[in-house]
Write an enzyme that holds these catalytic residues in place. Sequence first.
Site, PDB file in Angstrom:
ATOM      1  N   TYR A 141      31.466 -19.923 -42.100  1.00  0.00           N
ATOM      2  CA  TYR A 141      31.095 -19.792 -40.687  1.00  0.00           C
ATOM      3  C   TYR A 141      30.936 -21.167 -40.028  1.00  0.00           C
ATOM      4  CZ  TYR A 141      30.116 -14.759 -40.278  1.00  0.00           C
ATOM      5  OH  TYR A 141      30.209 -13.400 -40.182  1.00  0.00           O
ATOM      6  N   LYS A 191      33.375 -14.738 -55.295  1.00  0.00           N
ATOM      7  CA  LYS A 191      34.733 -14.533 -55.808  1.00  0.00           C
ATOM      8  C   LYS A 191      35.039 -15.683 -56.768  1.00  0.00           C
ATOM      9  CE  LYS A 191      38.005 -12.282 -54.748  1.00  0.00           C
ATOM     10  NZ  LYS A 191      38.672 -11.164 -55.481  1.00  0.00           N
ATOM     11  N   ASP A 223      34.815  -8.083 -53.968  1.00  0.00           N
ATOM     12  CA  ASP A 223      35.617  -6.868 -53.736  1.00  0.00           C
ATOM     13  C   ASP A 223      35.059  -5.710 -54.557  1.00  0.00           C
ATOM     14  OD1 ASP A 223      36.403  -8.243 -56.024  1.00  0.00           O
ATOM     15  OD2 ASP A 223      38.527  -7.773 -55.812  1.00  0.00           O
ATOM     16  N   ASP A 247      27.912 -10.820 -44.754  1.00  0.00           N
ATOM     17  CA  ASP A 247      28.220 -10.151 -43.485  1.00  0.00           C
ATOM     18  C   ASP A 247      28.928  -8.834 -43.763  1.00  0.00           C
ATOM     19  OD1 ASP A 247      28.629  -9.850 -40.654  1.00  0.00           O
ATOM     20  OD2 ASP A 247      30.708 -10.476 -40.972  1.00  0.00           O
ATOM     21  N   ASP A 251      27.295  -4.631 -43.699  1.00  0.00           N
ATOM     22  CA  ASP A 251      27.796  -3.510 -42.884  1.00  0.00           C
ATOM     23  C   ASP A 251      28.024  -2.281 -43.760  1.00  0.00           C
ATOM     24  OD1 ASP A 251      27.781  -4.983 -40.528  1.00  0.00           O
ATOM     25  OD2 ASP A 251      29.770  -4.294 -39.912  1.00  0.00           O
TER      26      ASP A 251
HETATM   27  C1  IPM Z   1      26.145 -10.124 -37.884  1.00  0.00           C
HETATM   28  C2  IPM Z   1      27.267 -10.175 -36.895  1.00  0.00           C
HETATM   29  C3  IPM Z   1      27.528 -11.646 -36.541  1.00  0.00           C
HETATM   30  C4  IPM Z   1      27.976 -12.341 -37.795  1.00  0.00           C
HETATM   31  C5  IPM Z   1      28.544 -11.844 -35.399  1.00  0.00           C
HETATM   32  C6  IPM Z   1      28.148 -11.102 -34.149  1.00  0.00           C
HETATM   33  C7  IPM Z   1      28.756 -13.304 -35.095  1.00  0.00           C
HETATM   34  O1  IPM Z   1      28.393  -9.554 -37.401  1.00  0.00           O
HETATM   35  O2  IPM Z   1      25.054 -10.629 -37.579  1.00  0.00           O
HETATM   36  O3  IPM Z   1      26.348  -9.550 -38.957  1.00  0.00           O
HETATM   37  O4  IPM Z   1      29.159 -12.325 -38.151  1.00  0.00           O
HETATM   38  O5  IPM Z   1      27.118 -12.949 -38.441  1.00  0.00           O
HETATM   39 MG    MG Z   2      28.078  -8.530 -39.255  1.00  0.00          MG
END
Ligand code: IPM
Ligand code: MG
Length: 358
Positions: A141, A191, A223, A247, A251
């Site tokens: 990042y 990885k 993965d 990240d 999710d």
């Molecule tokens: C998160 C989001 C952010 C990230 C984006 C909005 C920049 O996806 O906080 O998980 O990638 O960190």
């Molecule tokens: Mg995210």
Amino acid sequence: MSKKILVLPGDGIGQEVTDAAMQILKFTIKKFNLNFSINTLDVGGTAYEKTGSPIPHEVLQAAKEADAILFGAVGAPQWDNLSWDDRPENALLTLRKELNLFANLRPAFLFNELSEASPIKEKIIEGLDILIVRELTGGIYFGEPRGVIEDETPNYAFNTMIYNEDEIRRIAKIAFESAQKRSGRLCSVEKANVLEVSKFWRSIVTEMSAEYPDVELSHQLADNTAMQLVLNPNQFDVIVASNLFGDILSDIAATLTGSIGMLPSASLDGSLKGMYEPCHGSAPDIANQDIANPLAMIGSLSMALKYSLDEEVVSNKIDAAIKTFIQKGFRTKDIATDEKYLKTSEVAGKIIKIIEDE
Ligand code: IPM
Ligand code: MG
């Protein structure tokens, strides 16, 4: 001395979910006589429209001075084509980096009453309770060099995934300590079969494990972890991962619980200061319809009270009220199994009533 809370609702549903959390914050301030000062400012696309910057200097300054920051969400398609510096997401990344919020705690747990809302079979997710510890200020990042080269043929673009030893140690320390407070299992994800930076990460974490004999450390390739989270999520307790892998995995973990609209997060600098935000984004597709789930934001407020504002008792009351809310069958649209659900703006009132009735 009063504690300073900076509120940054941001864009899209960020505004609506923050409104709900603010109702609860204001109620708890009154009810429990808390000594907080609250400052609310624009950030993200909303700030860009008014000032030309997604993160005006005043916001960064206020953030540096705050004890806790409540951050809604930022971004919407209308700002996608702006330069990197002007994009709403830059506000979030700048705050994380400038405030050195390197440790991102993303708990994912299932309210058993919501197992029907999960896309995964009940027997697989029953009792799910995971903590993802995501590195937040390093890795790909922020790695340099980065860029887009448009004056060569073919054009190209690149980023750098980089971690130094200190960055790995400080996030791993938080992860080991979190595992000690939970069930004592830590899975480090990278990885290492492909990336030097991952192999390095693995070697540092392995070396550190000698200091934590009470923590059972395992290593997984990212993965595989993505697959394992869906196949057998209960094998995990604490997961530690780099910025990018964390990240993605968070999710997936969030979705297991029925809705990403349920999950709070804390971003800490290793001291008491922190920024608290829901794991979901600004969800422009459902913004301004009063249908977003504010529980992740309310949970984030609760984490702020616990970690940064020294009000664990009040935090526990909010957590308990969220639990009762779900047990009583209250639902927002994302977790409803039929057409009966509460609007965003109706949720805080119910939570407040539950706390009052206790
Ligand atoms: C998160 C989001 C952010 C990230 C984006 C909005 C920049 O996806 O906080 O998980 O990638 O960190
Ligand atoms: Mg995210």
